[in-house]
Design a protein around this motif. Structure first.
Motif, PDB file in Angstrom:
ATOM      1  N   SER A 146      -5.685  -1.102  -1.126  1.00 51.41           N
ATOM      2  CA  SER A 146      -4.263  -1.319  -0.818  1.00 51.41           C
ATOM      3  C   SER A 146      -3.870  -0.764   0.542  1.00 51.41           C
ATOM      4  O   SER A 146      -2.705  -0.850   0.929  1.00 51.41           O
ATOM      5  CB  SER A 146      -3.385  -0.672  -1.901  1.00 51.41           C
ATOM      6  OG  SER A 146      -3.542   0.739  -1.901  1.00 51.41           O
ATOM      7  N   TYR A 170       2.368   1.880  -3.412  1.00 50.47           N
ATOM      8  CA  TYR A 170       1.373   2.398  -4.344  1.00 50.47           C
ATOM      9  C   TYR A 170       1.118   3.889  -4.114  1.00 50.47           C
ATOM     10  O   TYR A 170       0.983   4.663  -5.062  1.00 50.47           O
ATOM     11  CB  TYR A 170       0.063   1.621  -4.206  1.00 50.47           C
ATOM     12  CG  TYR A 170      -0.993   2.036  -5.216  1.00 50.47           C
ATOM     13  CD1 TYR A 170      -0.841   1.735  -6.564  1.00 50.47           C
ATOM     14  CD2 TYR A 170      -2.122   2.740  -4.820  1.00 50.47           C
ATOM     15  CE1 TYR A 170      -1.779   2.127  -7.508  1.00 50.47           C
ATOM     16  CE2 TYR A 170      -3.075   3.137  -5.753  1.00 50.47           C
ATOM     17  CZ  TYR A 170      -2.900   2.821  -7.091  1.00 50.47           C
ATOM     18  OH  TYR A 170      -3.834   3.210  -8.007  1.00 50.47           O
ATOM     19  N   GLY A 230       0.816  -1.210   0.000  1.00 51.68           N
ATOM     20  CA  GLY A 230       0.000   0.000   0.000  1.00 51.68           C
ATOM     21  C   GLY A 230       0.847   1.256   0.000  1.00 51.68           C
ATOM     22  O   GLY A 230       0.536   2.236  -0.695  1.00 51.68           O
TER      23      GLY A 230
END
Length: 213
Positions: free
Chosen positions: A125, A83, A80
């Motif tokens: 995420s 990203y 996460g």
């Protein structure tokens, strides 16, 4: 019989969490200002579905397991965080392009489905979202609540999530707001980039703190 007041309490608690500024809401607002209402609503729908994913995890009891699984949670936080850092890079890169030069053809090339996927990936995420769900559900949940109430609570929060994302899409795609973005869009993108970077670094760093969620 379903306790309506408890559902209202859960919905209100989730609204407070969902409406607060964060990576998802900030990105949705930016997209609404730069791409328009339709794209933002599709993106917001993706955000809402990503939010629902963690709601199902929390309601099914997997949230407790996830919080106790150090390495799984660490892995999800790192993914996460990476990203979010990638989104920070994209926002910073786009800040060098004048908002007024973004053509409608450029927007259409991406496609609505990909905007939906982007929103879904962003919210799905972030494993910290499960904590928000567990906190909201705990507000109105009691020992005597059955599966019907739990499902109703998840549906209530899901509707609240869609409502909040739609509000962000509508408010920030108002003509005056979009015109303002065309003038200062490069600064907005850089601020958003910095917030994404901080959120991403914070998520990655929290992955290596075993005593914290």
């Amino acid at each position: 019989m379903i306790d309506v007041l408890s559902l209202i309490s859960i919905g209100f608690a989730f609204f407070i969490v969902a409406v607060s500024p964060g990576p998802a809401n900030i990105s949705n607002a930016t997209i609404a200002m730069s791409k328009g209402r339709k794209i933002s609503l599709v993106y917001g729908a993706g955000l809402s579905m990503g939010l629902l994913l963690w709601g199902i995890v929390a309601a099914s009891g997997l949230g407790v397991i996830l919080q106790g699984s150090v390495y799984l949670l660490m892995f999800l936080k790192i993914i996460g965080g990476i990203y979010l850092l990638w989104l920070a890079y994209l926002s910073f890169k786009s800040s060098f392009n004048s908002a007024s030069t973004i053509s409608q053809n450029q927007t259409n090339e991406i496609g609505y489905s990909k905007w939906f996927i982007r929103g879904f990936v962003l919210n799905s995420s972030n494993p910290k979202t499960v904590i928000a769900w567990m906190a909201a559900l705990s507000v109105g949940m009691g020992a005597n609540n059955d599966i019907t109430f739990l499902v109703s609570a998840v549906i209530t929060c899901m509707l609240v999530g869609f409502f909040v994302n739609a509000i962000y899409s509508i408010l920030f795609s108002i003509n005056g707001v979009m015109k303002t973005y065309q003038k200062i869009g490069h600064w907005v993108d850089r601020v958003v980039s910095g917030m994404f970077a901080l959120a991403g670094l914070g998520l990655v760093m929290s992955a290596f703190k075993r005593n914290q969620v």
